[in-house]
Design an enzyme around this catalytic site. Structure first.
Site, PDB file in Angstrom:
ATOM      1  CD  GLU A  33      -3.078  -0.427  -0.003  1.00  0.00           C
ATOM      2  OE1 GLU A  33      -3.139  -0.074  -1.202  1.00  0.00           O
ATOM      3  OE2 GLU A  33      -3.628  -1.436   0.446  1.00  0.00           O
ATOM      4  CG  HIS A  34      -0.170   4.819   0.530  1.00  0.00           C
ATOM      5  ND1 HIS A  34      -0.673   5.929  -0.100  1.00  0.00           N
ATOM      6  CD2 HIS A  34      -1.158   4.362   1.346  1.00  0.00           C
ATOM      7  CE1 HIS A  34      -1.910   6.150   0.333  1.00  0.00           C
ATOM      8  NE2 HIS A  34      -2.239   5.212   1.204  1.00  0.00           N
ATOM      9  CG  LEU A 124     -13.503  -1.882  -2.323  1.00  0.00           C
ATOM     10  CD1 LEU A 124     -14.809  -2.670  -2.250  1.00  0.00           C
ATOM     11  CD2 LEU A 124     -12.341  -2.765  -1.871  1.00  0.00           C
ATOM     12  CD  GLU A 173      -8.404   8.914  -9.977  1.00  0.00           C
ATOM     13  OE1 GLU A 173      -9.052   8.039 -10.570  1.00  0.00           O
ATOM     14  OE2 GLU A 173      -8.844   9.549  -9.009  1.00  0.00           O
ATOM     15  CG  ASP A 184      -6.129   1.925  -7.653  1.00  0.00           C
ATOM     16  OD1 ASP A 184      -5.492   1.039  -7.049  1.00  0.00           O
ATOM     17  OD2 ASP A 184      -6.458   2.999  -7.139  1.00  0.00           O
TER      18      ASP A 184
HETATM   19  C1  GLA Z   1      -5.140   4.648  -4.288  1.00  0.00           C
HETATM   20  C2  GLA Z   1      -4.346   5.015  -5.529  1.00  0.00           C
HETATM   21  C3  GLA Z   1      -3.311   3.941  -5.848  1.00  0.00           C
HETATM   22  C4  GLA Z   1      -2.470   3.578  -4.628  1.00  0.00           C
HETATM   23  C5  GLA Z   1      -3.355   3.331  -3.403  1.00  0.00           C
HETATM   24  C6  GLA Z   1      -2.551   3.140  -2.143  1.00  0.00           C
HETATM   25  O1  GLA Z   1      -5.909   3.516  -4.539  1.00  0.00           O
HETATM   26  O2  GLA Z   1      -5.182   5.193  -6.627  1.00  0.00           O
HETATM   27  O3  GLA Z   1      -2.508   4.346  -6.918  1.00  0.00           O
HETATM   28  O4  GLA Z   1      -1.525   4.564  -4.366  1.00  0.00           O
HETATM   29  O5  GLA Z   1      -4.264   4.393  -3.198  1.00  0.00           O
HETATM   30  O6  GLA Z   1      -1.782   1.982  -2.225  1.00  0.00           O
END
Ligand code: GLA
Length: 398
Positions: A33-34, A124, A173, A184
């Site tokens: 994550e991140h 999600l 985005e 995503d």
């Molecule tokens: C959101 C962003 C992703 C990613 C996540 C965290 O979903 O769109 O690119 O950075 O947060 O992991």
């Protein structure tokens, strides 16, 4: 739910022309994550929940959309300035169209009904699912003779790869205002049934990792807390990471992003970082290591170990990255107290949204009961619980 093609006919009439249907799935991230915007590693899977458009192309430049969710019709015109104050849900396809047009793709107008069952603002990736579905709608409207099938067919027909298409949707985005990473949009296009994807977010190479569906279930629980990604906290985290990478570059000129920082280098020089930046960096650097270790644990069938990394990921997101909250922490705490749960963490950007829990199949009922008994009492919120299967990536369905 009535089928979407009939909804199209209800809204726009018919029967002239063929109505087609495209789909972009949401995702749940198992770990990593991140890390994506730091050039690192992620392990998401596509969900059955998706955004769909039923569309019929025409010769004019108007793009007319009906949103099932908002029971509202709105329109923009290709090649014309964007309408003033469009409804929020129109902005995504508008930005997707602009990115495709900037890449030289000849677009045609269409009418479409938009429907989604990825809960919005829940971590999600409803927005990526929508961008990807919209991109397929534009590509299909431009070449309506193309048959149904996976996204790579329609991408190829336009001289694109699905990697490139993922980047274009990411760019859309960014134009909406979130400096998101690639995870995503990439998983929405590259998901594989029964598999998670292990993605190197720098060079976009990936492998599909089979999920041991007989031995573990993926449970997604919505905390009911809604976040707005554009609120700035996300972009702020990203800047803090960039600052950290910049400062650490002094110690090794090869460091471009946090992905390039070995843990021992970080430990040797962390005192050189301001404390908030230091904690952000620590999360990202250790999270990359956890993804790689999780891949090994999964390969070895060691789900207990995978669960430990999942737990450690949440703790790091809570303490060092500071993107959790009392509700997500509560859900995680409840899940971890259930016998047969391997691990539980927040998933997605955080600031509300969902948790993901890896559990033995026989523990799922106990987990649901525990959440229903304890979560509402503790928070006053109503949780939603899904047992999720990994789905295929985006496609032209009909
Ligand atoms: C959101 C962003 C992703 C990613 C996540 C965290 O979903 O769109 O690119 O950075 O947060 O992991």
């Amino acid at each position: 739910m009535p089928d979407l093609i009939s909804r199209y006919r209800d809204v726009f009439g018919g029967p002239e022309g063929t109505v087609r249907q495209v789909r972009g799935p949401g995702r749940v991230n198992l770990i990593g994550e991140h890390t994506d915007y730091n050039g690192g590693f992620v392990m998401p899977m596509a969900l059955e929940a998706a955004v769909r458009l039923a569309l019929a192309p025409h010769d004019g430049p108007a793009v007319t959309l009906w949103s099932e969710q908002f029971s509202e019709k709105a329109e923009f015109t290709l090649g014309q300035p964007e309408p003033a104050n469009p409804p929020h849900w129109l902005v995504y396809p508008m930005k997707v169209a602009a990115v495709l047009a900037d890449a030289g793709i000849k677009l045609r107008g269409f009418q479409a009904v938009v429907q989604g069952d990825v809960p919005v603002g829940s971590g999600l990736s409803s927005s990526a699912a929508y961008e990807v579905a919209a991109a397929l709608a534009f590509l299909l409207a431009a070449k309506p003779e193309l048959p149904a099938g996976p996204a790579d067919g329609i991408a190829k027909a336009h001289g694109l790869t699905t990697q490139r298409l993922a980047k274009m949707c990411q760019e859309a985005e960014h134009r909406v205002g979130v400096r998101c990473g690639i995870m995503d949009q990439f998983i929405s296009l590259h998901g594989r049934r029964g598999h998670a994807i292990v993605l190197d977010c720098r060079d976009l190479s990936y492998v599909a990792a089979p999920l041991p569906t007989g031995k573990a279930k993926i449970v997604v629980i919505d905390s009911g807390v809604r976040r707005k990604l554009t609120s700035g906290a996300y972009n702020e985290r990203r800047s803090q990471c960039e600052e950290g990478a910049g400062r650490l570059r002094k110690f090794d000129g090869r460091i471009e992003q946090l992905r390039d920082v070995p843990l021992d280098l970080f430990k040797a020089h962390e005192e050189a970082l301001p404390s908030v930046v230091r904690r952000r960096c620590r999360h990202v650097i250790t999270e990359d290591a956890r993804v790689m270790a999780s891949v090994e644990a999964l390969k070895a069938g060691d789900l207990a170990r995978f669960g430990e990394f999942i737990n450690a990921s949440h703790d790091s997101l809570r303490d060092d990255y500071e993107v959790s909250g009392p509700e997500l922490d509560k859900l995680v705490e409840i899940a971890r107290g259930v016998e047969g749960v391997y691990g539980s963490r927040l998933t997605g950007a955080g600031f509300g949204g969902c948790t993901v829990t890896l559990a033995r199949p026989d523990a799922v009922g106990r987990l649901e009961q525990a959440v229903l008994n304890q979560y509402g009492k503790a928070t006053g919120l109503v949780p939603r619980i899904w047992v999720s299967e990994a789905a295929d990536g985006a496609n032209v369905e009909l």
